[in-house]
Write a protein that holds these residues in place. Structure first.
Motif, PDB file in Angstrom:
ATOM      1  N   LEU A  81      12.811  10.808   7.992  1.00 29.87           N
ATOM      2  CA  LEU A  81      11.357  10.963   8.080  1.00 29.87           C
ATOM      3  C   LEU A  81      10.704   9.656   8.515  1.00 29.87           C
ATOM      4  N   HIS A  82       9.633   9.789   9.253  1.00 31.89           N
ATOM      5  CA  HIS A  82       8.922   8.624   9.768  1.00 31.89           C
ATOM      6  C   HIS A  82       7.988   8.101   8.678  1.00 31.89           C
ATOM      7  N   PRO A  83       8.116   6.828   8.253  1.00 35.62           N
ATOM      8  CA  PRO A  83       7.280   6.308   7.164  1.00 35.62           C
ATOM      9  C   PRO A  83       5.850   6.041   7.623  1.00 35.62           C
ATOM     10  N   ILE A  84       4.955   6.007   6.654  1.00 34.34           N
ATOM     11  CA  ILE A  84       3.555   5.649   6.907  1.00 34.34           C
ATOM     12  C   ILE A  84       3.177   4.555   5.916  1.00 34.34           C
ATOM     13  N   PRO A  85       2.114   3.773   6.200  1.00 30.05           N
ATOM     14  CA  PRO A  85       1.713   2.709   5.266  1.00 30.05           C
ATOM     15  C   PRO A  85       1.362   3.281   3.893  1.00 30.05           C
ATOM     16  N   VAL A  86       1.743   2.531   2.864  1.00 28.25           N
ATOM     17  CA  VAL A  86       1.447   2.913   1.484  1.00 28.25           C
ATOM     18  C   VAL A  86       0.642   1.790   0.837  1.00 28.25           C
ATOM     19  N   GLY A  87      -0.423   2.167   0.162  1.00 32.38           N
ATOM     20  CA  GLY A  87      -1.267   1.179  -0.510  1.00 32.38           C
ATOM     21  C   GLY A  87      -0.944   1.050  -1.983  1.00 32.38           C
ATOM     22  N   ILE A  88      -0.871  -0.180  -2.459  1.00 37.48           N
ATOM     23  CA  ILE A  88      -0.657  -0.468  -3.881  1.00 37.48           C
ATOM     24  C   ILE A  88      -1.785  -1.374  -4.358  1.00 37.48           C
ATOM     25  N   SER A  89      -2.460  -0.964  -5.426  1.00 36.87           N
ATOM     26  CA  SER A  89      -3.570  -1.749  -5.972  1.00 36.87           C
ATOM     27  C   SER A  89      -3.049  -2.847  -6.887  1.00 36.87           C
ATOM     28  N   ALA A  90      -3.661  -4.039  -6.781  1.00 37.57           N
ATOM     29  CA  ALA A  90      -3.298  -5.165  -7.642  1.00 37.57           C
ATOM     30  C   ALA A  90      -4.554  -5.979  -7.923  1.00 37.57           C
ATOM     31  N   SER A  91      -4.758  -6.324  -9.188  1.00 38.11           N
ATOM     32  CA  SER A  91      -5.919  -7.121  -9.578  1.00 38.11           C
ATOM     33  C   SER A  91      -5.544  -8.588  -9.624  1.00 38.11           C
ATOM     34  N   LEU A  92      -6.279  -9.407  -8.867  1.00 37.29           N
ATOM     35  CA  LEU A  92      -6.025 -10.846  -8.886  1.00 37.29           C
ATOM     36  C   LEU A  92      -6.457 -11.473 -10.212  1.00 37.29           C
ATOM     37  N   ALA A  93      -7.151 -10.701 -11.047  1.00 38.52           N
ATOM     38  CA  ALA A  93      -7.478 -11.190 -12.379  1.00 38.52           C
ATOM     39  C   ALA A  93      -6.261 -11.144 -13.295  1.00 38.52           C
ATOM     40  N   ASN A  94      -5.250 -10.351 -12.907  1.00 36.09           N
ATOM     41  CA  ASN A  94      -4.071 -10.177 -13.749  1.00 36.09           C
ATOM     42  C   ASN A  94      -2.792 -10.766 -13.158  1.00 36.09           C
ATOM     43  N   ILE A  95      -2.777 -11.017 -11.856  1.00 38.93           N
ATOM     44  CA  ILE A  95      -1.558 -11.535 -11.233  1.00 38.93           C
ATOM     45  C   ILE A  95      -1.923 -12.578 -10.190  1.00 38.93           C
ATOM     46  N   ARG A  96      -1.169 -13.653 -10.141  1.00 34.73           N
ATOM     47  CA  ARG A  96      -1.420 -14.706  -9.158  1.00 34.73           C
ATOM     48  C   ARG A  96      -0.919 -14.261  -7.783  1.00 34.73           C
ATOM     49  N   PRO A  97      -1.572 -14.699  -6.722  1.00 32.69           N
ATOM     50  CA  PRO A  97      -1.122 -14.341  -5.372  1.00 32.69           C
ATOM     51  C   PRO A  97       0.341 -14.689  -5.118  1.00 32.69           C
ATOM     52  N   SER A  98       0.818 -15.817  -5.649  1.00 24.17           N
ATOM     53  CA  SER A  98       2.225 -16.192  -5.424  1.00 24.17           C
ATOM     54  C   SER A  98       3.166 -15.183  -6.061  1.00 24.17           C
ATOM     55  N   ASP A  99       2.835 -14.701  -7.259  1.00 20.74           N
ATOM     56  CA  ASP A  99       3.673 -13.688  -7.911  1.00 20.74           C
ATOM     57  C   ASP A  99       3.607 -12.363  -7.164  1.00 20.74           C
ATOM     58  N   LEU A 100       2.419 -12.033  -6.668  1.00 20.24           N
ATOM     59  CA  LEU A 100       2.284 -10.823  -5.864  1.00 20.24           C
ATOM     60  C   LEU A 100       3.131 -10.938  -4.602  1.00 20.24           C
ATOM     61  N   GLY A 101       3.149 -12.131  -4.018  1.00 23.49           N
ATOM     62  CA  GLY A 101       3.976 -12.355  -2.830  1.00 23.49           C
ATOM     63  C   GLY A 101       5.451 -12.164  -3.116  1.00 23.49           C
ATOM     64  N   HIS A 102       5.935 -12.634  -4.275  1.00 25.63           N
ATOM     65  CA  HIS A 102       7.340 -12.445  -4.638  1.00 25.63           C
ATOM     66  C   HIS A 102       7.683 -10.962  -4.757  1.00 25.63           C
ATOM     67  N   LEU A 103       6.800 -10.180  -5.372  1.00 26.16           N
ATOM     68  CA  LEU A 103       7.053  -8.745  -5.507  1.00 26.16           C
ATOM     69  C   LEU A 103       7.066  -8.060  -4.144  1.00 26.16           C
ATOM     70  N   ALA A 104       6.138  -8.437  -3.275  1.00 29.81           N
ATOM     71  CA  ALA A 104       6.086  -7.840  -1.938  1.00 29.81           C
ATOM     72  C   ALA A 104       7.330  -8.217  -1.132  1.00 29.81           C
ATOM     73  N   ASP A 105       7.763  -9.476  -1.235  1.00 33.85           N
ATOM     74  CA  ASP A 105       8.969  -9.913  -0.512  1.00 33.85           C
ATOM     75  C   ASP A 105      10.194  -9.164  -1.008  1.00 33.85           C
ATOM     76  N   ALA A 106      10.271  -8.921  -2.313  1.00 38.37           N
ATOM     77  CA  ALA A 106      11.412  -8.182  -2.855  1.00 38.37           C
ATOM     78  C   ALA A 106      11.444  -6.759  -2.325  1.00 38.37           C
ATOM     79  N   THR A 107      10.267  -6.184  -2.119  1.00 36.71           N
ATOM     80  CA  THR A 107      10.197  -4.831  -1.560  1.00 36.71           C
ATOM     81  C   THR A 107      10.720  -4.812  -0.131  1.00 36.71           C
ATOM     82  N   ILE A 108      10.392  -5.828   0.632  1.00 36.57           N
ATOM     83  CA  ILE A 108      10.894  -5.929   2.006  1.00 36.57           C
ATOM     84  C   ILE A 108      12.407  -6.143   2.013  1.00 36.57           C
TER      85      ILE A 108
END
Length: 640
Positions: free
Chosen positions: A460-487
């Motif tokens: 199946l052909h994938p489409i973009p998926v949105g994930i909500s994240a609050s910067l009040a609860n997670i630092r951008p660097s930690d969010l980046g680590h999670l996104a990189d792990a997904t890739i």
């Protein structure tokens, strides 16, 4: 404002007589000293205190009163003090009016002449000494008398300072400034706890009354929270009072930080924020001026309990943990009398401590039951992932012009063992109050990676998926680590949209964290500002480069009844087009919502009109294809 006695007879003088009087009668300043250099004036300014303290921040706003039977002295002094930086004055050349004026409006300092007709300065001092309020007003005596007995008598009757006329203006300015500073610091000490620096019980009682009066006018609820340190007496007995004081100081700092995070939030009113106080012994208190519901109060209290838990270790001894308990009274439900509400909060705290450490109780049984249920849910959420009670669902995001599904929105849902479904804001708040928000987001990324691999394995052909994240609860660097792990797990960066809430936090983050957001975009991730118009605004478009904005769902909820909302939506859509940003409308639940957005050229939208959230497998079967051309949404009344 200048007060004068209109009944006092005034003799008229000829021009020569007036001139003679001015040259022979002493004035408050020596001749030629009514003007001093600009540099000297700056040194006298209340803003130029060498010793700076929060208690003296508003000296220039202090009310200065002057009583002197010579109007010229009053005019010269006020002109000089205005030039020195003071703003507020009252005065009278009728000494018999001085005491009534002070009772009507209490001055911060009184400049008092002694030699006056009818009522002397010593008479005024005697009356002030016998008054429980006026006796605390600082008095600086200004007189032409050179009799040392007069000076001693004035000081004996409560005058703080004594200056002989003619007065050196620089000295007068310094005496006033220092007197005000000492008085302000005295007031600060009387209203603050010496150990922690927090406002004390005396100030708490006064400000409870203010909060209740405001709540009565505005018609909203609020709460008093009493926080007690568990078993502090045993710690003092076993380890000494100094250790107990150190623990109280640490706990006060943690509580203060927790309270400050709520400033300007849903626990604040228009003019008041939650405020922390320290009582005697082991107890603190918090005034919550506004409380929209028990869920917001319970989440805040749960965070208080966590932040008030501290650990310490003495050499050679095991680590000890000190916890706290909380008692809550809610106004107006539990009353509107400050003393009754304070007593009720104290009773609730006592009951919480009797039930065991690290607990809280509402005085109202009904609220206590609801809040306890929420606390239990927060505790259970920690185990929900391991029990497979959390599921990741997807709802379609639609291109409004064509009806084609162009992206997916991830949705977290908790199927509680009781059969209750918990999702959306309620699940987000529970996760934040139990410190599960980052763990839940990490699990969400892992599940998304798994689903993406399954879709790709099925051709199946994938489409973009949105994930909500609050910067009040997670630092951008930690969010980046999670996104990189997904890739790293096999998903392409262009197929992941990071939907950011509370983006205003980024202005207070270190530069390296801000740079992390730009790095994510360079890697190919799409960035979206979520809840635009609620937790984010137009100003945030300058601080964060993004690809799309997602408009808060509440804009559509009352669209048909509010012309202002219609105008705001049109403006947001036009802004997005000018900035070349994808504009996504959230909360499209009716055909009327869709018709309005299509008519006004909106790009994309999501909502229950396009279908309920589906599991990863069901979503793929319903919307994804091998050709890459997704299916079109069938709206009510349409057919294939």
């Amino acid at each position: 404002m200048q007060y004068t006695d209109t009944n006092r007879p005034k003799e008229r003088m000829s021009g020569d007589s007036e001139l003679d009087a001015l040259t022979t009668q002493p004035t408050i300043f020596a001749r030629g000293e009514d003007k001093i250099s600009e540099r000297a004036l700056r040194a006298l300014s209340p803003q130029e205190m060498l010793w700076r303290h929060s208690s003296v921040a508003g000296l220039s706003d202090a009310l200065i009163m002057m009583v002197d039977d010579e109007v010229l002295n009053i005019e010269m002094t006020e002109a000089f003090l205005i030039e020195a930086g003071y703003k507020h004055f009252v005065n009278t050349d009728a000494p018999e009016l001085a005491v009534p004026m002070m009772r009507k409006e209490l001055p911060a300092v009184l400049l008092l002449d002694l030699s006056m007709p009818k009522v002397s300065g010593l008479d005024i001092l005697a009356t002030m000494r016998d008054d429980p309020v006026l006796r605390h007003v600082p008095v600086i005596v200004l007189t032409s008398s050179i009799d040392p007995h007069v000076k001693l008598k004035a000081l004996e009757m409560g005058a703080m300072d004594f200056l002989s006329k003619p007065v050196d203006p620089t000295e007068l300015g310094l005496r006033i400034r220092n007197t005000l500073a000492a008085s302000a610091y005295r007031d600060y000490l009387s209203q603050h706890d010496g150990l922690t620096g927090l406002p004390n019980k005396q100030r708490y009682h006064r400000e409870v009354a203010v909060a209740l009066a405001a709540a009565k006018v505005e018609g909203y609820h609020g709460a008093l929270l009493h926080v007690g340190v568990d078993a502090l007496g045993r710690i003092n007995d076993a380890l000494g009072r100094s250790i107990g004081d150190q623990l109280l100081q640490r706990i006060s700092k943690r509580l203060a930080s927790c309270v400050q995070t709520e400033w300007g939030g849903e626990l604040s009113s228009e003019h008041h924020n939650p405020t922390l106080y320290r009582f005697d012994g082991d107890e603190f208190a918090i005034i919550v001026p506004r409380m929209d519901g028990v869920h917001s109060a319970a989440a805040f209290i749960n965070k208080l309990l966590e932040d008030a838990t501290v650990s310490f270790r003495r050499h050679g001894s095991p680590e000890l943990f000190v916890t706290s308990s909380v008692g809550v009274s809610v106004f107006p439900i539990d009353g509107m009398d400050p003393d009754i509400l304070t007593r009720n909060a104290g009773l609730a705290l006592r009951h919480a401590k009797q039930a065991g450490p690290h607990r809280y109780e509402f005085f109202s049984p009904k609220f206590n039951e609801l809040a306890q249920s929420r606390l239990d849910l927060s505790a259970e959420l920690r185990h929900a992932i391991s029990r497979d009670e959390i599921e990741l669902l997807y709802e379609p995001r639609v291109e409004l012009a064509t009806g084609r599904v162009v992206a997916a929105q991830s949705v977290l849902r908790w199927r509680h063992t009781s059969g209750r479904i918990i999702e959306g804001d309620e699940l987000t708040e529970l996760a934040g109050s139990s410190e599960m928000d980052v763990a839940l987001l990490e699990w969400q990324f892992e599940e998304l990676s798994k689903h993406a691999r399954n879709w790709r394995a099925a051709g199946l052909h994938p489409i973009p998926v949105g994930i909500s994240a609050s910067l009040a609860n997670i630092r951008p660097s930690d969010l980046g680590h999670l996104a990189d792990a997904t890739i790293a797990a096999g998903m392409e960066a262009r197929h992941l949209t990071l939907e950011l809430q509370h983006v205003g936090v980024i202005d207070r983050l270190p530069a390296r964290e801000t740079m992390e957001m730009a790095a994510l975009r360079k890697k190919g991730f799409r960035l979206a500002i979520d809840r635009f118009g609620s937790t984010s605004s137009v100003a945030h478009l300058r601080s964060l480069l993004c690809d799309e904005i997602k408009v808060e769902a509440s804009f559509l909820r009352d669209l048909g009844r509010d012309a202002t909302l219609q105008a705001m939506l049109l403006g947001i859509g036009d802004l997005a087009r000018r900035l070349r940003l994808t504009c996504v409308a959230c909360g499209i639940d009716t055909a009327a919502h869709l018709a309005f957005l299509k008519k006004n050229g909106w790009d994309q939208g999501q909502g229950r009109l396009f279908g309920e959230p589906l599991s990863g497998l069901a979503f793929a079967a319903r919307w994804l294809t091998r050709s890459g051309k997704t299916h079109r949404v069938l709206l009510p009344g349409e057919s294939e």
